[in-house]
Design an enzyme around this catalytic site. Structure first.
Site, mmCIF file in Angstrom:
data_model
loop_
_atom_site.group_PDB
_atom_site.id
_atom_site.type_symbol
_atom_site.label_atom_id
_atom_site.label_comp_id
_atom_site.label_asym_id
_atom_site.label_seq_id
_atom_site.Cartn_x
_atom_site.Cartn_y
_atom_site.Cartn_z
ATOM 1 N N ARG A 9 -1.551 8.614 -11.406
ATOM 2 C CA ARG A 9 -0.820 8.523 -10.510
ATOM 3 C C ARG A 9 -0.530 9.020 -9.813
ATOM 4 O O ARG A 9 -0.127 10.358 -10.223
ATOM 5 C CB ARG A 9 0.796 6.991 -10.302
ATOM 6 C CG ARG A 9 0.447 5.675 -10.874
ATOM 7 C CD ARG A 9 -0.099 4.778 -9.760
ATOM 8 N NE ARG A 9 1.131 5.358 -8.128
ATOM 9 C CZ ARG A 9 2.329 5.149 -7.823
ATOM 10 N NH1 ARG A 9 2.726 4.047 -8.706
ATOM 11 N NH2 ARG A 9 2.525 5.344 -7.116
ATOM 12 N N ARG A 65 -13.566 10.738 0.438
ATOM 13 C CA ARG A 65 -15.012 10.035 0.465
ATOM 14 C C ARG A 65 -15.411 11.976 1.019
ATOM 15 O O ARG A 65 -16.723 12.310 0.211
ATOM 16 C CB ARG A 65 -15.492 9.659 1.896
ATOM 17 C CG ARG A 65 -15.683 8.250 1.619
ATOM 18 C CD ARG A 65 -16.354 6.892 2.435
ATOM 19 N NE ARG A 65 -15.637 6.964 3.157
ATOM 20 C CZ ARG A 65 -14.896 5.876 3.490
ATOM 21 N NH1 ARG A 65 -14.112 5.681 2.401
ATOM 22 N NH2 ARG A 65 -14.329 5.629 4.571
ATOM 23 N N CYS A 76 -8.419 0.737 0.450
ATOM 24 C CA CYS A 76 -6.811 1.236 0.859
ATOM 25 C C CYS A 76 -6.030 0.044 1.229
ATOM 26 O O CYS A 76 -6.033 -1.081 1.520
ATOM 27 C CB CYS A 76 -7.040 1.516 2.304
ATOM 28 S SG CYS A 76 -8.256 3.023 2.253
ATOM 29 N N GLU A 79 1.771 -0.237 2.164
ATOM 30 C CA GLU A 79 2.416 0.365 1.219
ATOM 31 C C GLU A 79 3.617 -0.393 1.637
ATOM 32 O O GLU A 79 3.372 -1.107 2.955
ATOM 33 C CB GLU A 79 2.921 1.774 0.765
ATOM 34 C CG GLU A 79 4.352 1.870 0.314
ATOM 35 C CD GLU A 79 4.031 1.492 -0.860
ATOM 36 O OE1 GLU A 79 4.049 0.975 -2.676
ATOM 37 O OE2 GLU A 79 2.700 2.665 -1.689
ATOM 38 N N ARG A 91 0.325 7.282 -0.990
ATOM 39 C CA ARG A 91 -0.055 6.937 -2.770
ATOM 40 C C ARG A 91 -1.247 6.855 -3.008
ATOM 41 O O ARG A 91 -2.454 6.079 -2.439
ATOM 42 C CB ARG A 91 0.911 6.209 -3.510
ATOM 43 C CG ARG A 91 2.258 6.180 -2.580
ATOM 44 C CD ARG A 91 3.544 4.752 -3.184
ATOM 45 N NE ARG A 91 4.753 5.040 -3.377
ATOM 46 C CZ ARG A 91 5.834 5.146 -2.821
ATOM 47 N NH1 ARG A 91 4.708 4.859 -1.351
ATOM 48 N NH2 ARG A 91 6.770 5.335 -2.392
ATOM 49 N N TYR A 109 2.758 14.173 -7.928
ATOM 50 C CA TYR A 109 3.893 14.177 -6.835
ATOM 51 C C TYR A 109 3.806 15.731 -6.020
ATOM 52 O O TYR A 109 4.508 16.373 -6.121
ATOM 53 C CB TYR A 109 4.832 13.381 -6.903
ATOM 54 C CG TYR A 109 4.528 11.783 -7.470
ATOM 55 C CD1 TYR A 109 4.597 11.277 -6.961
ATOM 56 C CD2 TYR A 109 3.888 11.952 -8.941
ATOM 57 C CE1 TYR A 109 4.355 9.789 -7.426
ATOM 58 C CE2 TYR A 109 4.029 11.014 -9.593
ATOM 59 C CZ TYR A 109 3.997 9.600 -8.957
ATOM 60 O OH TYR A 109 3.535 8.271 -9.336
ATOM 61 N N ARG A 117 9.065 9.938 -8.768
ATOM 62 C CA ARG A 117 8.529 9.615 -10.088
ATOM 63 C C ARG A 117 8.988 10.684 -11.076
ATOM 64 O O ARG A 117 8.519 11.479 -11.349
ATOM 65 C CB ARG A 117 7.475 9.268 -10.119
ATOM 66 C CG ARG A 117 6.839 7.962 -9.807
ATOM 67 C CD ARG A 117 8.026 6.116 -10.537
ATOM 68 N NE ARG A 117 7.901 6.488 -11.875
ATOM 69 C CZ ARG A 117 6.903 5.269 -12.520
ATOM 70 N NH1 ARG A 117 6.213 5.140 -11.845
ATOM 71 N NH2 ARG A 117 7.236 5.999 -14.044
#
Length: 122
Positions: A9, A65, A76, A79, A91, A109, A117
């Site tokens: 992540r 890309r 994609c 959220e 994210r 992050y 997180r």
């Protein structure tokens, strides 16, 4: 240890909603994720990006890309629009094969997403 499928992540934020700025931040995020986790292009299975509803200038996958992931399945999505959520947030969820254990992966992050997180190892 044998190779396993793992998920990695990461997240970042943008300051202004332009395709150029998004590309800059996505490339920085992916670069850090690849470097910190010693990811080789051939390790990749797929990559999922999400963007908050206040981002509409470009698809994060377009930046991926340009980063060189054109042959990797990219997706994609928007959220969830959560009250008090992190604004202008991008994210990423990378599926990959690796010999690293789940506890050895470094989730990344950046920018305004640094506190999302803080329970994960650096």
């Amino acid at each position: 240890m044998s190779s396993a499928v793992r998920a990695l992540r990461g997240a970042t934020t943008i300051d202004i909603d332009t395709a150029e700025h998004m590309e800059e931040r996505i490339v920085a995020l992916l670069s850090e994720m690849f470097e910190r986790n010693d990811i080789d292009h051939s390790d990749l299975i797929s990559v999922v990006f999400t963007a908050t509803s206040d981002i509409n200038s470009a698809f994060p996958a377009a930046a991926a890309r340009k980063f060189g992931l054109g042959d990797v399945p990219l997706l994609c999505a928007q959220e969830l629009d959560i009250v008090d959520g992190t604004p202008q947030c991008l994210r990423v969820l990378i599926h990959l094969t690796t010999e690293r254990g789940r506890d050895e992966l470094h989730h990344i992050y950046l920018e305004g997403a640094r506190g999302l997180r803080d329970d994960l190892p650096e």
